[in-house]
Each structure stands twice: as C-alpha cells, then as structure tokens.
Design an enzyme around this catalytic site. Structure first.
Site, PDB file in Angstrom:
ATOM      1  N   SER A 228       1.086  -1.254   0.112  1.00 10.37           N
ATOM      2  CA  SER A 228       0.123  -0.217   0.039  1.00 10.37           C
ATOM      3  C   SER A 228       1.155   1.877   0.496  1.00 10.37           C
ATOM      4  O   SER A 228       0.377   1.885  -0.371  1.00 10.37           O
ATOM      5  CB  SER A 228      -0.835  -0.817   0.925  1.00 10.37           C
ATOM      6  OG  SER A 228      -1.804   0.972   1.037  1.00 10.37           O
TER       7      SER A 228
ATOM      8  N   GLY B 221       3.339   4.174  15.580  1.00  9.38           N
ATOM      9  CA  GLY B 221       4.044   4.598  14.212  1.00  9.38           C
ATOM     10  C   GLY B 221       4.836   2.997  13.309  1.00  9.38           C
ATOM     11  O   GLY B 221       5.180   3.157  12.446  1.00  9.38           O
ATOM     12  N   GLU B 222       5.028   1.733  14.181  1.00 14.36           N
ATOM     13  CA  GLU B 222       6.089   1.236  14.266  1.00 14.36           C
ATOM     14  C   GLU B 222       5.943   0.285  12.535  1.00 14.36           C
ATOM     15  O   GLU B 222       6.855   0.009  11.974  1.00 14.36           O
ATOM     16  CB  GLU B 222       6.145   0.752  15.258  1.00 14.36           C
ATOM     17  CG  GLU B 222       7.962  -0.713  14.990  1.00 14.36           C
ATOM     18  CD  GLU B 222       8.310  -1.620  16.440  1.00 14.36           C
ATOM     19  OE1 GLU B 222       9.503  -2.493  15.731  1.00 14.36           O
ATOM     20  OE2 GLU B 222       8.268  -0.842  17.539  1.00 14.36           O
TER      21      GLU B 222
ATOM     22  N   ASN C  56      -0.933   3.330  20.943  1.00 17.19           N
ATOM     23  CA  ASN C  56      -0.976   2.596  20.501  1.00 17.19           C
ATOM     24  C   ASN C  56      -2.257   1.798  20.533  1.00 17.19           C
ATOM     25  O   ASN C  56      -2.683   0.916  20.052  1.00 17.19           O
ATOM     26  CB  ASN C  56       0.581   1.428  20.606  1.00 17.19           C
ATOM     27  CG  ASN C  56       1.216   2.005  20.006  1.00 17.19           C
ATOM     28  OD1 ASN C  56       1.902   1.140  18.976  1.00 17.19           O
ATOM     29  ND2 ASN C  56       2.737   2.533  20.245  1.00 17.19           N
TER      30      ASN C  56
END
Length: 302
Positions: A70, A95-96, A130
C-alpha cells in the site's frame, strides 16, 4: 496535486533545518522549535531508532507486506510520531508498523510528527497512542494498561480518563492477565476471543482453566457455551437433585437485572438479597479509601 507538492516541500525544508548544527533544537523554547515541534517533517529513516517501550510485540509478516504494498502505491498516509533524542537522531513513539513497512519498500525518508519528551512521557505516549490507534490483541492491550499503571504510577481511575475508556473496560482487560500463560498465548494467536477469556477467568485453578481451554478449542465452543461449561464446573451439584438455594429461585427479575447493571456501573462486586415481595438490601464492599471515594462519587456525583 499542487497542495501535496507544497506540503512535501515544506517537510523537506524542515528536514534541512533539523540537519543544520546551528539549529539543533533540544527544547520547545529553542529558536525555530515552533516550526518543527508538532509539524510533519520528512526524516531520514536511518536517523530513527525503534522505541524500546513499544507495547506491540507481534508483527504479522503477511500484514506488513500488505502495508508495504500500500505504501509503495500510495505513500505514507498517516505520519509516524517520533521524539528527538539528539542532533539528527530520533526515536519512534508510535507507528512502528508503518516504519517497518517503509523500510521493506526501501524508502529513504518518512514523514513524521516530532515531539520532545523524556522517557516516561515517551512510554506514556507510546502506550496510549498504540492502545487507541493500533489493532492490538486483548493481551497486548492488557499489558499496556498494566505498564501504564506500574511504570507511570497511575490509578485505574486516572487511566480511564487518559485513554477514554470506562474503568470497567480497563478492569476487564487487566483481569485477562490472571489467565494461564498458555491461554493468554491462545488468545493472542486467535484461538479464543476475549469473551472466552473472561469466562475462563472465573476458574481459579490453572489446571482446570487449561482443561476447559483445550475443550473450547477442540470443540469450537462459543462464548456462551464456554460460560455454561464454567458454570457447570463451579456448580457440579446443579443436576444432582439437591435443593438449590432459595435466593436463586426467589430473586425477582428486576433485581437480577439491576444487580448486573450495578456491577457494570460500579466496576465492583455487588451483593443483593431480596424476597419475592420486592424487599431487600444492597451491600457494596470496598477495599481501600480510594475505592470508597470512587464508589461514593459514582453514587452521589460529588
């Protein structure tokens, strides 16, 4: 398209600013800090290190490949969040998955929000962001809640406000950590749901937990079936002909329903005794001054 190009150019301009030793921003009070802190900046991927406080421990390879595909087609839609460690050196806050997928694609830079925070703030931001944004499994969420409580020294009440969840929801997640490690692993791997886990928690002996867990998995039992199985194990004389306590038969329906609602609202055990005439009493136990004050506030609004 023109707007997107302008935004990208701005990000690259800020990136150049961060690489200038004479503009090394270490705090929000430094010169040009307002241009960088909280803004989206294109950062070199090699200048970013993984956050050791990251609550997510499982990264599905197939899902990462899909995300990478993507990103290859559409780019990074949602920037990652980092904190500044040193000159041109940053650490992931959240955002890992996007970070890992971007490396798979071979990107050299990645858009990022920049924040300045100490380790405790970084841990809190990583866990809270998260919990709210990532598709964590129930055990990972429970571990994140527990780490916030232990390492940030925060109460369940304050944690409820911080993450925007009911206290009863947080309590239900934390109770999952009482399950046998094998069952926790089964939940993380998707063999059972959180509903199954909540039913199994009511079995105190770990060996019996495992026995029922194995039956649930092998027979493909639903949550409702699991609850009934647990109930029958805890009350083996239910079908033996022995007389059941009168209270279970005589408790009016409105009391049974109300008791469940009170337990959910107060997030604690509630004992109710009543007669068929509708008379009875409610007992709400508490185990500390803090818990008493919490219950009092819920009941009185003060």
């Amino acid at each position: 398209m023109a707007k997107a190009t302008k935004k990208q150019a701005l990000g690259r301009g800020l990136s150049a600013l961060l690489k200038d030793p004479e503009n090394d921003i270490q705090s929000v009070g430094d010169k040009n800090a307002d241009q960088v802190i909280g803004n989206v900046v294109e950062l070199d991927i090699e200048s970013i290190e993984v956050n050791p406080f990251q609550p997510r421990s499982n990264f599905n390879d197939e899902a990462l490949e899909e995300l990478a595909s993507s990103i290859r087609e559409l780019g990074i839609i949602q920037p990652i969040t980092v904190r500044k460690l040193d000159f041109n050196k940053f650490q992931l806050v959240s955002g890992e998955r996007r970070f890992r997928a971007s490396k798979l694609v071979g990107l050299e830079t990645i858009p990022a929000y920049i924040r300045i925070a100490n380790d405790q703030e970084s841990l809190e931001m990583a866990l809270v962001e998260n919990i709210q944004r990532q598709d964590l499994d129930p055990i990972e969420i429970a571990l994140s809640y527990q780490r916030l409580i232990d390492e940030i020294q925060i109460t369940q009440e304050k944690l409820s406000d911080r993450v925007g969840k009911k206290r009863s929801t947080i309590t239900n997640y934390l109770r999952l950590l009482k399950l046998h490690p094998i069952i926790q692993t089964g939940m993380r791997d998707g063999f059972i749901s959180m509903g199954h886990g909540r039913a199994l928690i009511n079995i105190e002996k770990k060996k019996e937990q495992i026995a029922i867990y194995e039956k649930v998995v092998s027979d493909g039992l639903s949550v409702r079936d699991t609850e009934q199985l647990v109930k029958s194990l805890k009350n083996p004389q239910g079908d033996s002909g022995e007389k059941k306590p009168k209270s279970s038969k005589e408790t009016p329906g409105f009391v049974s329903k109300g008791m469940d609602e009170l337990k959910e609202y107060l997030s604690t055990k509630v004992d109710i005794t009543s007669s068929q005439t509708g008379k009875g009493k409610i007992v709400i136990p508490f185990h500390s001054q803090e818990e008493f004050q919490r219950i009092k506030k819920l009941l009185t609004g003060e």
